[in-house]
Design a protein around this motif. Structure first.
Motif, PDB file in Angstrom:
ATOM      1  N   PRO A   1       1.009  -0.998  -0.356  1.00  0.00           N
ATOM      2  CA  PRO A   1      -0.054  -0.312   0.342  1.00  0.00           C
ATOM      3  C   PRO A   1       0.958   1.261   0.097  1.00  0.00           C
ATOM      4  O   PRO A   1       0.565   2.307  -0.571  1.00  0.00           O
ATOM      5  CB  PRO A   1      -1.165  -0.158   1.090  1.00  0.00           C
ATOM      6  CG  PRO A   1      -0.658  -1.793   1.558  1.00  0.00           C
ATOM      7  CD  PRO A   1      -0.013  -2.211   1.447  1.00  0.00           C
ATOM      8  N   VAL A   2       2.140   1.492   0.481  1.00  0.00           N
ATOM      9  CA  VAL A   2       2.696   2.406   0.567  1.00  0.00           C
ATOM     10  C   VAL A   2       3.344   2.874  -0.682  1.00  0.00           C
ATOM     11  O   VAL A   2       3.581   4.166  -1.007  1.00  0.00           O
ATOM     12  CB  VAL A   2       4.006   2.143   1.592  1.00  0.00           C
ATOM     13  CG1 VAL A   2       5.320   3.554   1.557  1.00  0.00           C
ATOM     14  CG2 VAL A   2       3.786   2.176   2.987  1.00  0.00           C
ATOM     15  N   PHE A   3       3.305   2.703  -2.133  1.00  0.00           N
ATOM     16  CA  PHE A   3       3.505   1.764  -3.426  1.00  0.00           C
ATOM     17  C   PHE A   3       2.180   2.476  -4.409  1.00  0.00           C
ATOM     18  O   PHE A   3       2.517   1.946  -5.538  1.00  0.00           O
ATOM     19  CB  PHE A   3       4.098   1.177  -3.443  1.00  0.00           C
ATOM     20  CG  PHE A   3       6.268   0.952  -2.710  1.00  0.00           C
ATOM     21  CD1 PHE A   3       6.888   1.416  -3.570  1.00  0.00           C
ATOM     22  CD2 PHE A   3       6.352   0.547  -2.046  1.00  0.00           C
ATOM     23  CE1 PHE A   3       8.295   1.752  -2.294  1.00  0.00           C
ATOM     24  CE2 PHE A   3       7.611   0.065  -1.286  1.00  0.00           C
ATOM     25  CZ  PHE A   3       8.472   0.798  -1.353  1.00  0.00           C
ATOM     26  N   GLN A   4       1.051   2.569  -3.663  1.00  0.00           N
ATOM     27  CA  GLN A   4       0.838   2.178  -4.612  1.00  0.00           C
ATOM     28  C   GLN A   4       0.567   3.910  -5.397  1.00  0.00           C
ATOM     29  O   GLN A   4       0.874   4.946  -4.778  1.00  0.00           O
ATOM     30  CB  GLN A   4      -1.098   2.592  -3.516  1.00  0.00           C
ATOM     31  CG  GLN A   4      -1.526   1.278  -3.055  1.00  0.00           C
ATOM     32  CD  GLN A   4      -1.949   0.655  -4.263  1.00  0.00           C
ATOM     33  OE1 GLN A   4      -2.195   0.626  -5.275  1.00  0.00           O
ATOM     34  NE2 GLN A   4      -1.137  -0.788  -3.989  1.00  0.00           N
ATOM     35  N   PRO A   5      -0.548   3.650  -6.715  1.00  0.00           N
ATOM     36  CA  PRO A   5      -0.270   5.033  -7.653  1.00  0.00           C
ATOM     37  C   PRO A   5      -0.504   6.422  -6.874  1.00  0.00           C
ATOM     38  O   PRO A   5       0.188   7.468  -6.936  1.00  0.00           O
ATOM     39  CB  PRO A   5      -1.073   5.040  -9.057  1.00  0.00           C
ATOM     40  CG  PRO A   5      -0.322   3.157  -8.563  1.00  0.00           C
ATOM     41  CD  PRO A   5      -0.785   2.575  -7.016  1.00  0.00           C
ATOM     42  N   LYS A   6      -1.581   6.331  -6.684  1.00  0.00           N
ATOM     43  CA  LYS A   6      -1.743   8.045  -5.741  1.00  0.00           C
ATOM     44  C   LYS A   6      -0.984   7.887  -4.302  1.00  0.00           C
ATOM     45  O   LYS A   6      -0.739   9.356  -4.055  1.00  0.00           O
ATOM     46  CB  LYS A   6      -3.231   7.591  -5.636  1.00  0.00           C
ATOM     47  CG  LYS A   6      -4.649   7.713  -6.432  1.00  0.00           C
ATOM     48  CD  LYS A   6      -5.628   6.981  -5.810  1.00  0.00           C
ATOM     49  CE  LYS A   6      -6.671   7.374  -6.795  1.00  0.00           C
ATOM     50  NZ  LYS A   6      -7.842   7.004  -6.645  1.00  0.00           N
ATOM     51  N   ARG A   7      -0.523   7.113  -4.092  1.00  0.00           N
ATOM     52  CA  ARG A   7       0.065   7.820  -2.473  1.00  0.00           C
ATOM     53  C   ARG A   7       1.348   8.143  -3.583  1.00  0.00           C
ATOM     54  O   ARG A   7       2.185   9.460  -2.653  1.00  0.00           O
ATOM     55  CB  ARG A   7       0.382   6.638  -1.632  1.00  0.00           C
ATOM     56  CG  ARG A   7       0.997   7.685  -0.843  1.00  0.00           C
ATOM     57  CD  ARG A   7       1.849   6.183   0.894  1.00  0.00           C
ATOM     58  NE  ARG A   7       2.157   6.902   1.918  1.00  0.00           N
ATOM     59  CZ  ARG A   7       3.443   7.018   1.626  1.00  0.00           C
ATOM     60  NH1 ARG A   7       4.442   7.015   0.976  1.00  0.00           N
ATOM     61  NH2 ARG A   7       3.958   7.641   2.788  1.00  0.00           N
ATOM     62  N   ILE A   8       2.457   7.443  -4.164  1.00  0.00           N
ATOM     63  CA  ILE A   8       3.669   7.900  -4.786  1.00  0.00           C
ATOM     64  C   ILE A   8       3.446   9.299  -5.552  1.00  0.00           C
ATOM     65  O   ILE A   8       4.420  10.074  -5.535  1.00  0.00           O
ATOM     66  CB  ILE A   8       4.012   6.856  -6.004  1.00  0.00           C
ATOM     67  CG1 ILE A   8       4.267   5.006  -5.340  1.00  0.00           C
ATOM     68  CG2 ILE A   8       5.127   7.682  -6.599  1.00  0.00           C
ATOM     69  CD1 ILE A   8       5.238   5.796  -3.746  1.00  0.00           C
ATOM     70  N   SER A   9       1.947   9.600  -6.546  1.00  0.00           N
ATOM     71  CA  SER A   9       1.933  10.702  -6.983  1.00  0.00           C
ATOM     72  C   SER A   9       1.681  12.232  -5.895  1.00  0.00           C
ATOM     73  O   SER A   9       2.138  13.212  -5.948  1.00  0.00           O
ATOM     74  CB  SER A   9       0.630  10.782  -7.905  1.00  0.00           C
ATOM     75  OG  SER A   9      -0.426  10.679  -6.869  1.00  0.00           O
ATOM     76  N   ARG A  10       1.070  11.766  -4.792  1.00  0.00           N
ATOM     77  CA  ARG A  10       0.572  12.665  -3.645  1.00  0.00           C
ATOM     78  C   ARG A  10       2.339  12.854  -2.992  1.00  0.00           C
ATOM     79  O   ARG A  10       2.760  14.026  -2.161  1.00  0.00           O
ATOM     80  CB  ARG A  10       0.326  12.842  -2.519  1.00  0.00           C
ATOM     81  CG  ARG A  10      -1.181  12.478  -2.958  1.00  0.00           C
ATOM     82  CD  ARG A  10      -2.032  12.424  -1.693  1.00  0.00           C
ATOM     83  NE  ARG A  10      -1.295  11.544  -0.772  1.00  0.00           N
ATOM     84  CZ  ARG A  10      -2.248   9.665  -0.733  1.00  0.00           C
ATOM     85  NH1 ARG A  10      -3.358   9.887  -1.416  1.00  0.00           N
ATOM     86  NH2 ARG A  10      -2.225   8.595   0.516  1.00  0.00           N
ATOM     87  N   GLN A  11       3.923  12.484  -3.451  1.00  0.00           N
ATOM     88  CA  GLN A  11       4.857  12.877  -2.758  1.00  0.00           C
ATOM     89  C   GLN A  11       5.929  13.662  -4.094  1.00  0.00           C
ATOM     90  O   GLN A  11       6.695  13.692  -4.025  1.00  0.00           O
ATOM     91  CB  GLN A  11       5.483  11.285  -2.869  1.00  0.00           C
ATOM     92  CG  GLN A  11       4.820  10.229  -1.674  1.00  0.00           C
ATOM     93  CD  GLN A  11       4.545  10.948  -0.101  1.00  0.00           C
ATOM     94  OE1 GLN A  11       5.829  11.153   0.231  1.00  0.00           O
ATOM     95  NE2 GLN A  11       3.696  10.474   0.791  1.00  0.00           N
ATOM     96  N   ALA A  12       5.285  13.927  -4.343  1.00  0.00           N
ATOM     97  CA  ALA A  12       5.945  14.255  -6.129  1.00  0.00           C
ATOM     98  C   ALA A  12       6.557  15.552  -5.831  1.00  0.00           C
ATOM     99  O   ALA A  12       7.559  16.520  -5.932  1.00  0.00           O
ATOM    100  CB  ALA A  12       5.063  14.661  -7.493  1.00  0.00           C
ATOM    101  N   ALA A  13       6.145  16.226  -4.808  1.00  0.00           N
ATOM    102  CA  ALA A  13       5.951  18.110  -4.404  1.00  0.00           C
ATOM    103  C   ALA A  13       7.602  17.332  -3.193  1.00  0.00           C
ATOM    104  O   ALA A  13       8.301  18.078  -3.101  1.00  0.00           O
ATOM    105  CB  ALA A  13       5.392  18.180  -3.565  1.00  0.00           C
ATOM    106  N   VAL A  14       7.192  16.372  -2.338  1.00  0.00           N
ATOM    107  CA  VAL A  14       8.812  16.248  -1.676  1.00  0.00           C
ATOM    108  C   VAL A  14      10.042  15.921  -2.618  1.00  0.00           C
ATOM    109  O   VAL A  14      11.067  16.225  -1.765  1.00  0.00           O
ATOM    110  CB  VAL A  14       7.918  15.464  -1.197  1.00  0.00           C
ATOM    111  CG1 VAL A  14       9.604  14.834   0.285  1.00  0.00           C
ATOM    112  CG2 VAL A  14       6.905  15.784   0.228  1.00  0.00           C
ATOM    113  N   VAL A  15       9.704  15.093  -3.802  1.00  0.00           N
ATOM    114  CA  VAL A  15      10.339  14.530  -4.514  1.00  0.00           C
ATOM    115  C   VAL A  15      11.082  16.084  -5.677  1.00  0.00           C
ATOM    116  O   VAL A  15      12.671  15.684  -5.031  1.00  0.00           O
ATOM    117  CB  VAL A  15      10.149  13.780  -5.218  1.00  0.00           C
ATOM    118  CG1 VAL A  15      10.953  13.459  -5.950  1.00  0.00           C
ATOM    119  CG2 VAL A  15       9.309  12.559  -4.594  1.00  0.00           C
ATOM    120  N   ALA A  16      10.486  16.717  -5.594  1.00  0.00           N
ATOM    121  CA  ALA A  16      10.794  18.029  -6.704  1.00  0.00           C
ATOM    122  C   ALA A  16      11.980  19.227  -5.402  1.00  0.00           C
ATOM    123  O   ALA A  16      12.688  19.528  -5.467  1.00  0.00           O
ATOM    124  CB  ALA A  16       9.372  18.466  -6.797  1.00  0.00           C
TER     125      ALA A  16
END
Length: 458
Positions: free
Chosen positions: A112-127
């Motif tokens: 569940p930690v790697f579900q696409p919706k959750r990963i997409s929400r991490q984009a700002a952190v990655v950027a």
């Protein structure tokens, strides 16, 4: 690569392979050049090769249909193999090394930690993390060790996106994982015949590294237990909740964390190292990356939706992983007798699918040694199992979406703002460990693009 490719015709029971008199040459390659060992024999003998070294026989599989059979269609018959078995001494029974019901339970906990919706929400952190990297690189006056910087970035991203924790204080992580990889490959090529208590320098480093990794994992668990996150979706929270529910030991949490820390940073850092090397070798690619980043991003940070717009940047990442797949070897052990490409494979045999050679198969990759991102923007793509940078089947890499997003953001922002060049005289060679990394690091000089423009104008 030449050799038999019709896998439906009748075939001898034993696959072709090098003769017994080649044992010393094979041993030398096993120790010094594992990529040549795989590539030379695939070239010489075809898509199924039996390589006998001493008492061990290894079956090399080098065709999409056969890779699909081993990794997906008959995956239950193939457990983790050479290299990963040895890595278990440091990683324990984490997701990378475990099998059977243990692996299934671990996968269910982490998935569940790697579900696409959750990963997409991490984009700002990655950027934001990538932006910090670009600023650090731009501030350098002399050469910078790019692989060190990429390791720091990927660990920082991993900590914030998957663990909800800061990893910046654990500077020893990168070195500890290098020692683990060195020891795992040493044990693999020596058939684990050298006891770990023998005081070799490599083994002393490994024991220190193993203790360091266990200490860090225990500290992360203790910190989260002391400061629980209500309804936390991160890996630490899920591991603690799962352990409480099924009575799992603290050791299991430690194994999972150490595995995640290794797999979560090493592959992306290696891919980025190879990307900067190849872009330096092909400046026209760097200029096209720059133009796309300026057009798509302007002067803002990337967002998840930009992955659909940064088409050339994504293609560059894909082509980098074709030439230098971070997981270059997918080792398995046959649990029961099987038939692969018409050849008998006995139970207990080491069977290896090698993305490094598969990604260079001339039937599916014309002019395979050439760096050409256009392969991944063309309308026609090779067969699914001709390209395996993240593996395939039930064990398909769980973190592929996060890794690709991170790599794309780094290349786009670096190409927009910077120009990186290898230091004169640096020879770049691959080192085939658990991952495929640049041997000896990658020192590069960094120029800011505004300074480059002023120099060009002058």
């Amino acid at each position: 690569m030449t050799g038999p490719t019709d896998h439906t015709r009748a075939a001898p029971t034993v696959p072709p392979g090098p003769p017994r008199r080649a044992t010393f040459r094979l041993l030398k390659q096993l120790f010094t050049d594992r990529l040549a060992l795989m590539g030379d024999n695939a070239d010489a003998y075809g898509d199924v090769v039996r390589i006998a070294i001493g008492p061990k026989a290894m079956y090399l599989v080098n065709h999409p249909d056969l890779a699909k059979h081993v990794l997906a269609d008959n995956a239950a018959n193939y457990h983790k193999g050479i290299g990963l078995q040895e890595a278990r001494r440091a990683l324990g029974d984490g997701l990378l090394t475990s099998d059977g019901d243990t692996w299934k339970q671990q996968r269910r906990t982490i998935q569940p930690v790697f579900q696409p919706k959750r990963i997409s929400r991490q984009a700002a952190v990655v950027a934001s993390e990538v932006d910090g990297l670009i600023q650090r690189l731009a501030a350098h006056d002399g050469p910078v060790e790019v692989l060190h910087e990429m390791t720091g970035l990927t660990l920082g991203v991993l900590g914030k996106t998957l663990l909800d924790a800061e990893l910046g204080g654990y500077e020893t992580l990168g070195h500890s994982f290098e020692a683990v990889q060195d020891q795992a490959m040493f044990e693999a090529v020596t058939l684990s015949m050298v006891p770990q208590w023998v005081p070799l320098k490599k083994q002393l480093h490994f024991r220190t590294a193993r203790d360091d990794l266990r200490r860090i994992a225990d500290e992360l668990v203790e910190q989260r237990l002391a400061n629980p996150v209500e309804g936390g979706e991160d890996v630490l929270s899920r591991l603690i909740a799962s352990g409480s529910a099924d009575g799992s030991s603290r050791e299991r949490m430690r194994d999972e964390l150490i595995t995640l820390l290794l797999a979560g940073h090493e592959t992306t850092a290696s891919t980025l190292g190879w990307a900067f090397h190849l872009i330096d070798e092909h400046p026209e690619v760097g200029e096209r990356l720059h133009a796309e980043a300026v057009e798509v991003l302007g002067d803002r940070l990337p967002e998840h939706e930009d992955l659909r717009r940064l088409t050339f940047t994504v293609a560059v990442v894909e082509e980098v992983m074709r030439l230098y797949p971070p997981v270059w070897l997918l080792p398995r052990v046959a649990q029961a007798d099987d038939e692969i490409g018409g050849y008998h494979v006995p139970a207990g045999s080491d069977v290896v699918v090698v993305p490094y050679t598969l990604h260079r198969h001339p039937r599916f990759w014309p002019d395979a040694e050439r760096f050409d991102p256009g392969r991944f923007t063309a309308a026609e793509r090779p067969p699914r199992y001709a390209y395996l940078p993240f593996g395939a089947g039930p064990r398909f890499c769980i973190g592929n979406s996060l890794g690709v997003m991170e790599a794309v953001f780094v290349l786009a922002m670096a190409a927009r703002d910077l120009r990186l060049r290898k230091v004169p005289g640096k020879v770049v060679e691959p080192e085939a460990m658990l991952s495929l990394r640049v041997r000896g690091g990658l020192p590069m000089t960094v120029q800011r693009r505004d300074r480059v423009r002023r120099a060009d104008a002058a």
